[in-house]
Design a protein around this motif. Structure first.
Motif, PDB file in Angstrom:
ATOM      1  N   THR A  16      52.114  42.880  49.756  1.00 36.06           N
ATOM      2  CA  THR A  16      51.100  43.670  49.200  1.00 36.06           C
ATOM      3  C   THR A  16      49.768  43.005  49.441  1.00 36.06           C
ATOM      4  OG1 THR A  16      52.411  44.134  47.428  1.00 36.06           O
ATOM      5  CG2 THR A  16      50.207  44.918  47.271  1.00 36.06           C
ATOM      6  N   LYS A  17      49.598  41.673  49.699  1.00 35.80           N
ATOM      7  CA  LYS A  17      48.651  40.899  49.738  1.00 35.80           C
ATOM      8  C   LYS A  17      48.091  40.574  50.994  1.00 35.80           C
ATOM      9  CE  LYS A  17      49.421  41.247  45.334  1.00 35.80           C
ATOM     10  NZ  LYS A  17      49.971  40.054  44.396  1.00 35.80           N
TER      11      LYS A  17
ATOM     12  N   TYR B  44      52.184  33.622  38.650  1.00 36.70           N
ATOM     13  CA  TYR B  44      51.553  35.021  38.474  1.00 36.70           C
ATOM     14  C   TYR B  44      52.091  35.774  37.314  1.00 36.70           C
ATOM     15  CZ  TYR B  44      51.345  39.897  40.025  1.00 36.70           C
ATOM     16  OH  TYR B  44      50.969  41.338  39.823  1.00 36.70           O
TER      17      TYR B  44
ATOM     18  N   ASP C 133      56.670  30.640  45.986  1.00 35.62           N
ATOM     19  CA  ASP C 133      55.894  31.821  46.046  1.00 35.62           C
ATOM     20  C   ASP C 133      54.619  31.567  47.180  1.00 35.62           C
ATOM     21  OD1 ASP C 133      54.009  34.100  46.067  1.00 35.62           O
ATOM     22  OD2 ASP C 133      54.636  34.503  43.971  1.00 35.62           O
TER      23      ASP C 133
ATOM     24  N   LEU D  33      57.695  41.762  43.449  1.00 35.55           N
ATOM     25  CA  LEU D  33      58.600  41.441  42.076  1.00 35.55           C
ATOM     26  C   LEU D  33      60.210  41.987  42.345  1.00 35.55           C
ATOM     27  CD1 LEU D  33      56.184  42.315  39.305  1.00 35.55           C
ATOM     28  CD2 LEU D  33      57.151  40.133  39.917  1.00 35.55           C
TER      29      LEU D  33
ATOM     30  N   PHE E 159      49.681  33.275  48.240  1.00 34.24           N
ATOM     31  CA  PHE E 159      48.181  32.901  48.332  1.00 34.24           C
ATOM     32  C   PHE E 159      47.984  31.972  49.490  1.00 34.24           C
ATOM     33  CE2 PHE E 159      45.690  33.271  44.200  1.00 34.24           C
ATOM     34  CZ  PHE E 159      46.255  34.119  43.714  1.00 34.24           C
TER      35      PHE E 159
ATOM     36  N   SER F 229      54.610  38.259  48.063  1.00 35.46           N
ATOM     37  CA  SER F 229      54.359  39.509  47.845  1.00 35.46           C
ATOM     38  C   SER F 229      53.326  40.112  48.942  1.00 35.46           C
ATOM     39  CB  SER F 229      53.379  39.579  46.757  1.00 35.46           C
ATOM     40  OG  SER F 229      52.779  40.856  46.538  1.00 35.46           O
TER      41      SER F 229
ATOM     42  N   LEU G 251      44.409  41.404  45.721  1.00 33.51           N
ATOM     43  CA  LEU G 251      43.754  40.128  46.505  1.00 33.51           C
ATOM     44  C   LEU G 251      44.338  40.210  47.973  1.00 33.51           C
ATOM     45  CD1 LEU G 251      45.850  37.349  46.838  1.00 33.51           C
ATOM     46  CD2 LEU G 251      45.724  38.053  44.449  1.00 33.51           C
TER      47      LEU G 251
ATOM     48  N   VAL H 121      52.407  48.332  49.203  1.00 34.21           N
ATOM     49  CA  VAL H 121      53.227  47.374  48.226  1.00 34.21           C
ATOM     50  C   VAL H 121      54.460  46.963  48.959  1.00 34.21           C
ATOM     51  CG1 VAL H 121      54.146  47.053  46.125  1.00 34.21           C
ATOM     52  CG2 VAL H 121      52.118  48.283  46.316  1.00 34.21           C
TER      53      VAL H 121
HETATM   54  C1  LIG Z   1      50.912  40.018  43.566  1.00 27.09           C
HETATM   55  C2  LIG Z   1      51.714  38.955  43.154  1.00 27.09           C
HETATM   56  C3  LIG Z   1      53.188  38.985  43.277  1.00 27.09           C
HETATM   57  C4  LIG Z   1      53.860  40.244  42.862  1.00 27.09           C
HETATM   58  O1  LIG Z   1      53.787  41.061  43.870  1.00 27.09           O
HETATM   59  P1  LIG Z   1      53.892  42.796  43.931  1.00 27.09           P
HETATM   60  O2  LIG Z   1      54.039  43.182  45.413  1.00 27.09           O
HETATM   61  O3  LIG Z   1      52.720  43.112  43.119  1.00 27.09           O
HETATM   62  O4  LIG Z   1      55.182  43.223  43.155  1.00 27.09           O
HETATM   63  C5  LIG Z   1      53.879  37.756  43.039  1.00 27.09           C
HETATM   64  N1  LIG Z   1      53.139  36.741  43.245  1.00 27.09           N
HETATM   65  C6  LIG Z   1      51.813  36.658  43.561  1.00 27.09           C
HETATM   66  C7  LIG Z   1      51.522  35.101  43.692  1.00 27.09           C
HETATM   67  C8  LIG Z   1      51.052  37.588  43.522  1.00 27.09           C
HETATM   68  O5  LIG Z   1      49.676  37.569  43.937  1.00 27.09           O
END
Ligand SMILES: *Cc1c(COP(=O)(O)O)cnc(C)c1O
Length: 389
Positions: free
Chosen positions: A203-204, A107, A179, A84, A182, A201, A332, A213
């Motif tokens: 984080t994923k 999202y 974005d 974010l 995925f 992100s 995820l 993160v």
């Molecule tokens: C998790 C996610 C975000 C946000 O990312 P953070 O690292 O949680 O701030 C944005 N877009 C998608 C598709 C996500 O799955």
């Protein structure tokens, strides 16, 4: 060619291991050090070795940004403290009064940032179902400067034809931002399809181990990159050196992980499709996916996400409580498989009526398929479905 510089012939897996990360010149260490220093000595005023102050630039972050740029085949990458934070900084390219068209199932955190935060600063947002690229033409206004989309979307794994949308946006002088969280750069390259900016992100899938993160932005345009770099420093939502190091470690195995996740997810989706208690399965790799042809054209694999529907919320919750290998959790993209109930968890902030209207029903379950042995994943789902039947 200097250490850590890309050879243009290198493939994806080689770039993930070697770009930005040559052996440490002073010690020969093969792993990028974590540079914790916040400030860097100048040999005379304004004369330094590329780093002054760690918010504006840090060697561990620089290594990560070089590596991630090369994975999206982009000229530039900037990294952030979260997905974010990356999204916010991209939106700061716009001015008050500018208009953004957003895919209608982005999202939830992105939708919240746009409608409840950035709209207070004069940006205007409209959503459209971009599965039909023509819907973009209807939504464009004189002030449209950006189109923001995800593909595949969450949790129904719908697709947007990125090339078609980017072409319409470009005719109107609007930027297309994808974005790509995925799909990951292993499966889909938005910039090669005509988009201007890819956002992640990290984080994923990029991190991939549920332990950091982060966010990233990749692009080719030099002037936009300069502006983003200014905003990255001016706003300051930068990742820590340790976070950057964890991400560098994570991306080393990105292509291995994602390929295995794709194979596992497709097999899980096929199993679910053949189960009597399952009413619908959503996965871009299935021939039954309404946009399967687009998936084949635009992606090199269906991805690691699967969602499916059982008849009632009660049955869905019961099933989730019985899973043992799949962990009941949000988020995820990591090595371990996760399961969740969008209606009660990730999408709970959307009013029930609106949720059902976009197709997120009460019996919907979302899976993030990991790299466990496929037999164990299938057996876990089978026993959970049997009891709930
Ligand atoms: C998790 C996610 C975000 C946000 O990312 P953070 O690292 O949680 O701030 C944005 N877009 C998608 C598709 C996500 O799955």
């Amino acid at each position: 060619m200097a250490d850590g510089e890309a050879d243009p012939r290198w493939g994806f897996a080689t770039r993930a291991l070697h770009v930005g990360q040559g052996p440490d010149p002073t010690t020969g260490a093969v792993v990028q050090p974590i540079h914790l220093a916040t400030t860097y000595r100048q040999s005379a005023v304004g004369v330094h070795q590329g780093f002054e102050y760690s918010r504006s630039g840090n060697p561990t972050r620089h290594a990560l940004e070089e590596c991630l740029a090369s994975l999206e085949s982009a000229r530039h990458c900037l990294t952030f403290a979260s997905g974010l934070a990356a999204t916010t900084t991209v939106l700061l390219l716009l001015d008050a009064g500018d208009h953004v068209v957003v895919n209608d199932d982005v999202y939830g955190g992105t939708a919240r940032l746009f409608t409840r935060v950035l709209s207070r600063y004069g940006l205007r947002f409209d959503s459209a179902d971009l599965r039909d690229p023509g819907a973009l033409r209807e939504a464009l206004t004189e002030r449209t400067r950006m189109v923001w989309l995800e593909s595949p979307t969450n949790p129904l794994l719908r697709l947007v034809d990125i090339a078609a949308v980017a072409e319409i946006a470009r005719e109107r002088g609007a930027l297309t931002v994808v974005d790509n969280t995925f799909a990951t750069p292993v499966l889909q390259n938005p910039l090669a399809l005509g988009a201007d900016i890819a956002v992640h992100s990290s984080t994923k899938y990029l991190g991939g181990h549920s332990d950091v993160v982060g966010g990233a932005v990749m692009l080719d345009d030099d002037a936009l990159a300069v502006s983003l770099r200014f905003h990255q420093n001016a706003v300051g939502a930068v990742p820590s050196p340790f976070d950057c190091w964890l991400l560098l470690r994570g991306v080393k195995t990105l292509s291995l992980r994602v390929r295995q996740q794709c194979a596992n997810a497709l097999a899980v989706a096929r199993f679910l499709e053949g189960h009597a208690a399952v009413q619908a399965v959503h996965h871009p790799g299935l021939e039954s996916h309404p946009q399967h042809a687009l998936a084949v054209r635009q992606m090199s694999g269906g991805g690691g996400m699967v969602s499916f529907e059982v008849d009632t919320e009660e049955r869905a919750l019961e099933l989730l409580s019985r899973l043992r290998v799949f962990l009941l959790a949000e988020s995820l993209g990591a090595v371990e498989s996760l399961a969740e109930h969008p209606g009660r968890m990730t999408h709970a902030s959307i009013a029930a009526e609106e949720r059902r209207r976009v197709g997120v029903g009460d019996g919907l379950i979302r899976l993030s398929v990991g790299v466990e042995d496929l037999d164990d994943l299938v057996r876990d789902l089978d026993q959970a479905l049997a009891v709930s039947g």
